[in-house]
Design an enzyme around this catalytic site. Structure first.
Site, mmCIF file in Angstrom:
data_model
loop_
_atom_site.group_PDB
_atom_site.id
_atom_site.type_symbol
_atom_site.label_atom_id
_atom_site.label_comp_id
_atom_site.label_asym_id
_atom_site.label_seq_id
_atom_site.Cartn_x
_atom_site.Cartn_y
_atom_site.Cartn_z
ATOM 1 N N GLU A 119 0.807 -1.424 -0.038
ATOM 2 C CA GLU A 119 -0.558 -0.524 0.034
ATOM 3 C C GLU A 119 0.651 0.968 0.462
ATOM 4 O OE1 GLU A 119 -3.932 0.429 1.364
ATOM 5 O OE2 GLU A 119 -2.869 1.747 3.434
ATOM 6 N N GLU A 149 -5.842 -7.333 5.912
ATOM 7 C CA GLU A 149 -5.764 -5.972 6.149
ATOM 8 C C GLU A 149 -5.403 -5.389 7.900
ATOM 9 O OE1 GLU A 149 -8.427 -3.342 4.234
ATOM 10 O OE2 GLU A 149 -9.682 -5.138 3.984
ATOM 11 N N SER A 150 -4.404 -4.624 7.667
ATOM 12 C CA SER A 150 -4.229 -3.720 8.922
ATOM 13 C C SER A 150 -2.998 -4.736 10.102
ATOM 14 C CB SER A 150 -5.301 -3.734 9.415
ATOM 15 O OG SER A 150 -5.716 -2.564 8.581
ATOM 16 N N ASN A 175 -10.630 -6.384 7.641
ATOM 17 C CA ASN A 175 -9.574 -5.704 8.847
ATOM 18 C C ASN A 175 -9.835 -5.491 10.281
ATOM 19 O OD1 ASN A 175 -8.486 -3.081 9.095
ATOM 20 N ND2 ASN A 175 -9.777 -1.625 7.865
ATOM 21 N N GLU A 211 -14.466 -5.069 2.851
ATOM 22 C CA GLU A 211 -13.506 -4.734 3.562
ATOM 23 C C GLU A 211 -14.744 -5.278 4.505
ATOM 24 O OE1 GLU A 211 -10.837 -2.276 4.717
ATOM 25 O OE2 GLU A 211 -12.724 -1.722 5.774
ATOM 26 N N LYS A 254 0.521 5.005 0.936
ATOM 27 C CA LYS A 254 -0.380 6.037 1.871
ATOM 28 C C LYS A 254 1.155 6.367 2.933
ATOM 29 C CE LYS A 254 -1.090 2.536 5.661
ATOM 30 N NZ LYS A 254 -2.906 2.027 6.365
ATOM 31 N N LYS A 314 -7.888 2.330 -2.717
ATOM 32 C CA LYS A 314 -8.332 2.559 -1.603
ATOM 33 C C LYS A 314 -8.262 4.028 -1.505
ATOM 34 C CE LYS A 314 -7.798 0.199 2.695
ATOM 35 N NZ LYS A 314 -6.021 -0.459 3.811
#
Length: 248
Positions: A51, A210-211, A180, A159, A53, A110
């Site tokens: 990702e 995710e995360s 997530n 998600e 960001k 995203k």
């Protein structure tokens, strides 16, 4: 928009509803992210979605050249996730457009998608799929946006964060689900909850964790639970070289 949203999440959804469209013309064919993940799985290659960001509400604040980062990740990652939300993540449509014209692996846009014009933008900018967050949409909105994205040849990543989200995702026929570990309202990580949800998802659904992933052993544990791919942002933004450790 569900009535219960509050705080920064309500704000970001309202901003998304007001966001103008971006004029662009797609320059590349659709490359399926979920199909490429399955190809990596067959070849026993760890499928990392890297990702990009610049910042996040959970505390990230990093500046990296998006093209340099993406070209580096192209050598190792199954795909890229590009944050395009402006206020809270310092993302932009222009960054996505530039990255899409520079790499040849699948790209996930995203963002906090709440209307069809954002999916139009994703396609025109060069993204291959989009993120649809169950928590910020009604079931009817989610199903409509899922079908709209599929009309472009995209298979959206749906998600979820709790059992209600999962029930909705399965009801609308999701084939590609992101689990997530971070609650978007509280920003807290709950890995036990993530693992429980993973165990409840049918085996024919492509699953993305995710995360909160920062170590190789976490990837190994999640793979044993049936996770197909791993979306990693903050850890790789802080240290891009870490992807080499993740894919060993």
């Amino acid at each position: 928009m569900p009535r219960y949203l509050k705080g920064w999440l309500k704000d970001v959804v309202q901003l998304s509803l007001r966001r103008p469209s971006f004029r662009a013309s797609r320059q590349r064919p659709i490359i399926s992210l979920n199909e490429r993940i399955l190809e990596f799985n067959k070849r026993n290659i760890t499928a990392i979605i890297a990702e990009y960001k610049r910042k996040s509400p959970s505390g990230l604040d990093v500046e990296r050249d998006p093209i340099e980062y993406s070209k580096f990740m192209e050598r190792y990652a199954v795909g890229l996730s590009i944050l395009t939300e402006e206020k809270y993540f310092n993302g932009s449509y222009e960054t996505l457009r530039k990255i899409a014209s520079s790499v040849s692996i699948p790209i996930l846009m995203k963002d906090f998608i709440v209307k069809e014009s954002q999916i139009d933008d994703a396609y025109n900018l060069g993204a291959d799929t989009v993120l649809l967050i169950v928590k910020i949409l009604t079931e009817r909105e989610l199903e409509s946006l899922l079908e709209y994205a599929r009309s472009y040849g995209m298979e959206p990543l749906i998600e979820i964060n709790d059992e209600n989200d999962l029930d909705i995702a399965l009801r609308i026929g999701a084939r590609f689900i992101g689990i997530n570990s971070r609650d978007l309202e509280t920003l807290e990580i709950n890995k036990e909850n993530q693992r429980k949800l993973i165990s409840m998802i049918p085996s024919n659904v492509v699953k993305v964790a995710e995360s909160g992933i920062s170590e190789r052993n976490e990837i190994e544990e999640l793979r044993k639970l049936g996770v197909n791919a791993f979306l990693i942002g903050s850890s790789l933004m802080r240290n891009p070289e870490k992807i080499k450790e993740f894919i060993l």
